[in-house]
Design a protein around this motif. Structure first.
Motif, mmCIF file in Angstrom:
data_model
loop_
_atom_site.group_PDB
_atom_site.id
_atom_site.type_symbol
_atom_site.label_atom_id
_atom_site.label_comp_id
_atom_site.label_asym_id
_atom_site.label_seq_id
_atom_site.Cartn_x
_atom_site.Cartn_y
_atom_site.Cartn_z
ATOM 1 N N THR A 215 0.984 -1.259 -0.102
ATOM 2 C CA THR A 215 0.218 0.271 0.088
ATOM 3 C C THR A 215 0.426 1.125 -0.561
ATOM 4 O O THR A 215 1.643 1.175 0.908
ATOM 5 C CB THR A 215 -1.230 0.097 1.830
ATOM 6 O OG1 THR A 215 -2.113 -1.182 1.201
ATOM 7 C CG2 THR A 215 -1.759 0.930 1.138
ATOM 8 N N VAL A 216 0.490 2.481 -0.998
ATOM 9 C CA VAL A 216 1.782 3.521 -0.969
ATOM 10 C C VAL A 216 -0.305 4.886 -0.785
ATOM 11 O O VAL A 216 -1.003 4.757 -1.661
ATOM 12 C CB VAL A 216 2.292 3.828 -2.219
ATOM 13 C CG1 VAL A 216 2.612 4.995 -2.254
ATOM 14 C CG2 VAL A 216 2.991 2.858 -2.320
ATOM 15 N N ASP A 217 0.343 5.482 -0.092
ATOM 16 C CA ASP A 217 -0.643 6.527 0.661
ATOM 17 C C ASP A 217 0.262 7.692 0.569
ATOM 18 O O ASP A 217 0.640 8.072 1.478
ATOM 19 C CB ASP A 217 -1.322 6.129 2.029
ATOM 20 C CG ASP A 217 -2.671 7.220 2.149
ATOM 21 O OD1 ASP A 217 -2.178 8.201 1.062
ATOM 22 O OD2 ASP A 217 -3.263 6.818 2.590
ATOM 23 N N GLY A 218 0.494 8.686 0.209
ATOM 24 C CA GLY A 218 1.738 9.863 0.130
ATOM 25 C C GLY A 218 2.761 9.165 -0.070
ATOM 26 O O GLY A 218 2.899 8.719 -0.696
ATOM 27 N N ASP A 219 3.434 9.556 1.229
ATOM 28 C CA ASP A 219 4.728 9.136 1.300
ATOM 29 C C ASP A 219 4.398 8.448 2.402
ATOM 30 O O ASP A 219 5.919 7.905 3.081
ATOM 31 C CB ASP A 219 5.368 10.963 2.536
ATOM 32 C CG ASP A 219 4.520 10.825 3.230
ATOM 33 O OD1 ASP A 219 3.272 10.239 3.589
ATOM 34 O OD2 ASP A 219 5.657 11.644 4.085
ATOM 35 N N ARG A 220 3.572 7.901 2.820
ATOM 36 C CA ARG A 220 3.609 6.387 3.275
ATOM 37 C C ARG A 220 3.101 5.137 3.041
ATOM 38 O O ARG A 220 2.577 4.869 1.816
ATOM 39 C CB ARG A 220 2.602 6.208 4.533
ATOM 40 C CG ARG A 220 2.589 5.247 5.669
ATOM 41 C CD ARG A 220 0.950 5.543 6.255
ATOM 42 N NE ARG A 220 0.837 4.665 7.502
ATOM 43 C CZ ARG A 220 0.336 3.276 7.428
ATOM 44 N NH1 ARG A 220 0.134 3.040 6.375
ATOM 45 N NH2 ARG A 220 0.991 2.696 8.783
ATOM 46 N N VAL A 221 4.483 4.378 3.488
ATOM 47 C CA VAL A 221 4.452 2.857 2.446
ATOM 48 C C VAL A 221 3.906 2.106 3.282
ATOM 49 O O VAL A 221 5.013 1.596 4.803
ATOM 50 C CB VAL A 221 5.131 3.263 1.504
ATOM 51 C CG1 VAL A 221 7.124 2.411 2.359
ATOM 52 C CG2 VAL A 221 5.575 1.643 0.902
ATOM 53 N N ALA A 222 3.422 1.282 3.472
ATOM 54 C CA ALA A 222 3.140 0.162 3.541
ATOM 55 C C ALA A 222 2.736 -1.535 3.238
ATOM 56 O O ALA A 222 2.614 -1.622 2.014
ATOM 57 C CB ALA A 222 1.939 -0.303 4.417
ATOM 58 N N LEU A 223 3.630 -2.688 3.998
ATOM 59 C CA LEU A 223 3.975 -4.320 3.486
ATOM 60 C C LEU A 223 3.261 -4.909 4.389
ATOM 61 O O LEU A 223 3.757 -4.884 5.854
ATOM 62 C CB LEU A 223 5.426 -4.520 2.329
ATOM 63 C CG LEU A 223 5.252 -5.666 2.467
ATOM 64 C CD1 LEU A 223 4.448 -5.810 0.907
ATOM 65 C CD2 LEU A 223 6.957 -6.075 2.151
ATOM 66 N N GLU A 224 2.260 -5.976 3.836
ATOM 67 C CA GLU A 224 0.980 -6.569 4.834
ATOM 68 C C GLU A 224 1.896 -8.589 4.335
ATOM 69 O O GLU A 224 1.747 -8.773 2.812
ATOM 70 C CB GLU A 224 -0.319 -6.471 5.067
ATOM 71 C CG GLU A 224 -0.500 -5.350 5.825
ATOM 72 C CD GLU A 224 -1.955 -4.897 5.221
ATOM 73 O OE1 GLU A 224 -2.818 -6.457 5.687
ATOM 74 O OE2 GLU A 224 -2.616 -4.096 5.031
ATOM 75 N N ALA A 225 2.127 -9.006 4.758
ATOM 76 C CA ALA A 225 2.897 -10.779 4.679
ATOM 77 C C ALA A 225 1.841 -10.779 5.462
ATOM 78 O O ALA A 225 2.739 -11.066 6.720
ATOM 79 C CB ALA A 225 3.695 -10.944 4.644
ATOM 80 N N GLY A 226 1.044 -12.181 4.972
ATOM 81 C CA GLY A 226 -0.257 -12.665 6.114
ATOM 82 C C GLY A 226 -0.326 -11.947 7.560
ATOM 83 O O GLY A 226 -1.418 -10.580 7.325
#
Length: 357
Positions: A215-226
């Motif tokens: 997920t990219v939301d402007g300058d924030r990035v997140a990665l979900e695995a499980g």
């Protein structure tokens, strides 16, 4: 007498640099063991080595350094002073010209619209195969920069364009590019530079064959695995346009068996030299003959050989995680390219090192 290791420690030059300056006839050891070839230096040569290191840091040409070292201990220091004064004038003149050019470049840059601003404000949410994303991380991570004065290069670029996610890293001397196919992205092209610590935390999540959610939301990035997530904010830095950098004129190509090529690099000929950052390193001299990659000896005089940092080349081969790669060589000043033979995607680009005359 001092060993080459002791001389390196006391002078700050490094063993590889001392070997290079011996071969170049600049600082020849007082004694070389006729059986082992081991170099020994006299006590006065440590001071010469320290002087040599200082002169190289000023950018004094190697030909002038030879003359300075030759004239330093003599009674007539006129030539030495003339050489040093002339070099200082060149440096001052070059600095004045550089300041003028930088001022012009900054003015042009300030008037230019920066497309990265729009790319950073985009939003995206895509599914990525965890194994493929892990492999992409492993392919590019070694090339990420560590220079605190260049924070824009201290991470991994995530470039999401349509269904393709490109991961890119560069420290100026090498660049690595990998791509992963995603699903779920229908918006505009999106780019964020993920700092290396956050990129490493994301890579640690990818331990099985699940699908990851990016997920990219402007300058924030997140990665979900499980059931695990790694997220953070990305700094407001512009990353170089890597697409321009990977467009190289087609050079001489050789399909290399990676394990065999690695063994040849580790055991084969090399020469001591200086990398593009000024540090001492071992250089592999490469050419392509009849479709085969060839390691050249130091003194063979082949005009088509390309010098590359041997440690960087070994890292790039290991990061590619492939049994076969296309090695592409251009002119001695053109980056060395390693590509997957099936896709042609650039795995790594390595800047060549100029050989001293």
């Amino acid at each position: 007498m001092r060993s080459i290791g002791e001389t390196a420690r006391d002078s700050g030059l490094g063993v590889s640099a001392l070997r290079f300056y011996d071969r170049a006839g600049v600082l020849v050891p007082a004694r070389v063991d006729p059986v082992s070839g081991y170099r020994w230096y006299g006590p006065e040569q440590v001071d010469e080595a320290r002087l040599l290191a200082r002169l190289r840091r000023t950018g004094l040409p190697l030909a002038d350094i030879r003359l300075v070292l030759a004239g330093w201990p003599g009674p007539d220091t006129g030539v030495v002073r003339q050489l040093l004064d002339a070099h200082l004038r060149r440096l001052e003149r070059g600095l004045a010209e550089a300041r003028s050019e930088f001022s012009t470049v900054r003015s042009l840059f300030d008037r230019q619209e920066n497309p990265m601003t729009a790319l950073r404000t985009a939003h995206a949410r895509v599914s990525v195969p965890a194994a493929a994303l892990a492999a992409a991380f492993d392919t590019v991570r070694f090339a990420a920069g560590t220079d605190p004065e260049l924070p824009a290069l201290g991470g991994v670029l995530f470039d999401l364009d349509g269904p393709t996610l490109h991961l890119v890293a560069t420290d100026r001397y090498r660049m690595a590019v990998a791509e992963v196919h995603t699903s779920g992205h229908e918006g505009p092209r999106t780019q964020v530079v993920v700092p290396s610590p956050l990129a490493d935390a994301m890579r640690a999540l990818l331990v099985d064959g699940t699908t990851a959610l990016l997920t990219v939301d402007g300058d924030r990035v997140a990665l979900e695995a499980g059931d695990r997530q790694s997220a953070g904010r990305c700094p407001d830095h512009d990353f170089p346009d890597y697409r321009r950098l990977v467009r190289l004129p087609q050079g001489r190509r050789a399909l290399v068996d990676v394990p065999a090529f690695r063994a040849a690099l580790e055991d084969g000929p090399f020469t001591a030299g200086e990398g593009r950052d000024g540090s001492a390193c071992d250089l592999s001299l490469l050419t392509v003959a009849d479709g085969e990659a060839v390691l050249c000896e130091d003194g063979d005089g082949n005009p088509d050989r390309v010098a590359v940092n041997r440690a960087y080349l070994l890292e790039a081969l290991a990061a590619a995680a492939a049994d076969r790669l296309l090695l592409e060589l251009g002119a001695p000043t053109t980056p060395v390219a390693l590509r997957h033979p099936d896709t042609g995607t650039a795995v790594s680009l390595l800047m060549p090192v100029r050989l001293e005359d």
